[in-house]
Motif scaffolding. Sequence first.
Motif, PDB file in Angstrom:
ATOM      1  N   PRO A 273     -35.306  31.311-102.195  1.00 24.57           N
ATOM      2  CA  PRO A 273     -35.381  32.628-101.557  1.00 24.57           C
ATOM      3  C   PRO A 273     -35.777  33.784-102.468  1.00 24.57           C
ATOM      4  O   PRO A 273     -36.350  34.751-101.987  1.00 24.57           O
ATOM      5  N   SER A 274     -35.493  33.703-103.761  1.00 25.69           N
ATOM      6  CA  SER A 274     -35.668  34.892-104.597  1.00 25.69           C
ATOM      7  C   SER A 274     -36.933  34.885-105.444  1.00 25.69           C
ATOM      8  O   SER A 274     -37.138  35.788-106.244  1.00 25.69           O
ATOM      9  N   ARG A 312     -31.339  23.887 -94.562  1.00 24.29           N
ATOM     10  CA  ARG A 312     -32.463  24.075 -95.485  1.00 24.29           C
ATOM     11  C   ARG A 312     -33.744  24.428 -94.733  1.00 24.29           C
ATOM     12  O   ARG A 312     -34.553  25.224 -95.194  1.00 24.29           O
ATOM     13  N   ALA A 313     -33.921  23.836 -93.550  1.00 21.92           N
ATOM     14  CA  ALA A 313     -35.092  24.181 -92.732  1.00 21.92           C
ATOM     15  C   ALA A 313     -35.086  25.679 -92.423  1.00 21.92           C
ATOM     16  O   ALA A 313     -36.138  26.333 -92.444  1.00 21.92           O
ATOM     17  N   LYS A 314     -33.913  26.219 -92.147  1.00 24.13           N
ATOM     18  CA  LYS A 314     -33.808  27.661 -91.889  1.00 24.13           C
ATOM     19  C   LYS A 314     -34.249  28.456 -93.113  1.00 24.13           C
ATOM     20  O   LYS A 314     -34.999  29.422 -93.011  1.00 24.13           O
ATOM     21  N   VAL A 315     -33.749  28.048 -94.283  1.00 22.98           N
ATOM     22  CA  VAL A 315     -34.096  28.765 -95.519  1.00 22.98           C
ATOM     23  C   VAL A 315     -35.614  28.724 -95.734  1.00 22.98           C
ATOM     24  O   VAL A 315     -36.246  29.747 -96.031  1.00 22.98           O
ATOM     25  N   GLY A 317     -37.993  28.134 -93.488  1.00 23.49           N
ATOM     26  CA  GLY A 317     -38.701  28.840 -92.417  1.00 23.49           C
ATOM     27  C   GLY A 317     -38.635  30.343 -92.560  1.00 23.49           C
ATOM     28  O   GLY A 317     -39.646  31.048 -92.398  1.00 23.49           O
ATOM     29  N   MET A 318     -37.449  30.861 -92.886  1.00 23.26           N
ATOM     30  CA  MET A 318     -37.303  32.310 -93.035  1.00 23.26           C
ATOM     31  C   MET A 318     -38.097  32.792 -94.242  1.00 23.26           C
ATOM     32  O   MET A 318     -38.757  33.823 -94.192  1.00 23.26           O
ATOM     33  N   LYS A 319     -38.013  32.039 -95.333  1.00 25.16           N
ATOM     34  CA  LYS A 319     -38.750  32.423 -96.542  1.00 25.16           C
ATOM     35  C   LYS A 319     -40.249  32.479 -96.270  1.00 25.16           C
ATOM     36  O   LYS A 319     -40.956  33.343 -96.786  1.00 25.16           O
ATOM     37  N   GLY A 321     -41.605  33.240 -93.539  1.00 23.97           N
ATOM     38  CA  GLY A 321     -41.941  34.253 -92.531  1.00 23.97           C
ATOM     39  C   GLY A 321     -42.380  33.646 -91.209  1.00 23.97           C
ATOM     40  O   GLY A 321     -43.166  34.253 -90.473  1.00 23.97           O
ATOM     41  N   LEU A 322     -41.867  32.478 -90.874  1.00 24.55           N
ATOM     42  CA  LEU A 322     -42.309  31.790 -89.656  1.00 24.55           C
ATOM     43  C   LEU A 322     -41.474  32.249 -88.460  1.00 24.55           C
ATOM     44  O   LEU A 322     -40.277  32.498 -88.598  1.00 24.55           O
TER      45      LEU A 322
END
Lengths: 397, 397
Positions: A273-274, A312-315, A317-319, A321-322
């Motif tokens: 994420p960072s 992890r899929a959430k992490v 996907g959000m990273k 920008g989906l």
Amino acid sequence: MHDLLLRNVRPMAGQSCDILIRHGKIAGLGSYRPEDGMAVEDANGAIVVPGLIDAHTHLDKTTWGMPWHVNDRPAILRGRIDFERENRQEIGINAHRQSMRHAIGLAANGASHIRSHVDIDTRHGLSLVEGVWKTRDALKDIIDIEIVAFPQSGVMVMPGTVELLDEALAQGCEVLGGIDPCGIDRDPKGQLDILFTLAVRHGVPIDIHLHEAADLGAFTMELIFERIRANGMEGKVAISHAFALGMNDYVRVGKLIEEIARLDVAILTTGAPSVNVPSIMRLKEAEVRVGGGCDGIRDTWGPWGQPDMLDRAKVIGMKNGLRTDQELAHVLHVVSKGGADVMRIDGYGLDVGCNADFTLLTGETLAHAVVDTAPRPLVVKNGRVIARQGKAIVEMP
Amino acid sequence: MHDLLLRNVRPMAGQSCDILIRHGKIAGLGSYRPEDGMAVEDANGAIVVPGLIDAHTHLDKTTWGMPWHVNDRPAILRGRIDFERENRQEIGINAHRQSMRHAIGLAANGASHIRSHVDIDTRHGLSLVEGVWKTRDALKDIIDIEIVAFPQSGVMVMPGTVELLDEALAQGCEVLGGIDPCGIDRDPKGQLDILFTLAVRHGVPIDIHLHEAADLGAFTMELIFERIRANGMEGKVAISHAFALGMNDYVRVGKLIEEIARLDVAILTTGAPSVNVPSIMRLKEAEVRVGGGCDGIRDTWGPWGQPDMLDRAKVIGMKNGLRTDQELAHVLHVVSKGGADVMRIDGYGLDVGCNADFTLLTGETLAHAVVDTAPRPLVVKNGRVIARQGKAIVEMP
């Protein structure tokens, strides 16, 4: 290997059907009547997808289930490595017990296969790998574990490591790891030449950690490409993290991705994420094999994460920008079929003849399933139910 | 306003004690015997922190609890705004019902206060605000809701909006919102002059959405600073998102932050995973008030998120690359005391005399509590238990 009739499921969120399983393989999809003595489960219309794949993790590192580990140390990569190596025994991170906890957690949350890097260094020799091998044996009916012989502390900077990697591969580690040939090892030519020599000698693929960003990582990638060509290792190399592909230089990244596609290099992402990470949508356009992984969870490196590939899929996907349903379905692909393609798992999928490894998901659509946080209703491995409602049939030690 | 004896809690993960509550306020921390007829709860040594604060959300937008909303639209900000405005009624996003679901979810997960932007546009007039007002009344004993009159569709580009904002403030909206004066409204001077005129007239603070990145966002910030000084609105303006502070220009960002600190501007962050965001650690060094928010959850804009400020703390912490216990404790601060400071909540905290609004957390330390995913064991509002084990005492409609 088991028989099972799974009734009323929706493969990949499609039409409802039954799945008939014989001897641990999918024997048919359609409408079936239970036979005498056959185990039957009703999925109540839940989505079924093939087992989730954690294609990049570190089973030997987690403090999951242990007392809270206070982290008051600076965020320096080399410092994290050295702290862990020198203190993991004292902290009580037993590689066997902790990998059991980590792997059982992943299985309970729908994973069927794990690729785990396991530390090899001159302080621990192969003892950590042996701990995870013990876990692999103990969980052979629950989840498949592939082990990467991983020189976490470096290769060239820690004399004696090459011999240990050689020994680990001789003893059966399926993949050879590597790490930041510039950043950690200070000798990219040295590390990469040795890695490719070892890999060719043992006939194993390579999966290298490459945190090196921007121009440095791009340089190292070019060195890797050269050695893939020289050694005929097309299709046999994976780059984990590959942060250089996240750099803000559209054209240069495009050239790297072209070469990655041409040499059939696989990319493993954790959606860190960072930092800047590779775009999974751009890699998809280039038809690059891309898998996902939880990476380390709650270890001496950092406190985040959990043994759950949907989390992890959430992490990821959000990273990335989906937002659309189609994009979310692709994120699910990355943590399932994508990882299977990276690991070259035979018989993966929901077709007749495939291994009966799958998980039910809650939600109306694949996209909904990715964002839903409910426990997986049922997880099946080799045709046998191994978890219900997020709880595995084996207890964590 | 209620009496309660909460036994065996650890305020901010410190030493265990009892908390005595009288008439909805903390009357004492120490060791107490239950009195006849007084409600008593045993926290079993759990951590207690003041109520979590969602200081930036959109209660009127979510599809939470509704059928899955398929998103197949391009990711263009203006397009998202127009689609939502033109289709929200048809999709069935009833502002009252949906804000009930969203707010009850937040309360069940430990929040005591919400600042919600609510759309005001010429198509809906004040009807969405009225829907959320109804929710505020219905949940007045469960969670406090503050409403920002929010011109989601723009101010200058949608004639008639100014009059509606004026009316909304006259009717009791506590804060005036705004949005991307350049990007959305195409007239930064126009929008900002009107916002400050309205805010001064009604004596309300401003909380402006600023997605504008890098140089564009920095320009708009400078226009905001000029108007804060001209109107004496120091300490009364918040900038939500403030992505410009995430740009890769250390010196320029430093100058913006200096001015933000000087004018006591508050920053609200959601830790937006796919874009550059302000560093909460740098803002902390500058002693800027910083709160956190869930933003929209599962709405026509995007599928992510849940009504849970601890989940949001994870997103913000991971995005900011935080790892140490001290850093994680600061993330918890952002989603609690930080938000309370932005909203200027009276009587917030765990001191004697403070409102008895708090939540128990699982885990050994504050850092552990941030990464733990277990439901909140108990949530108290005005001295009354309003949720147990993640379930509120009121049902979602």
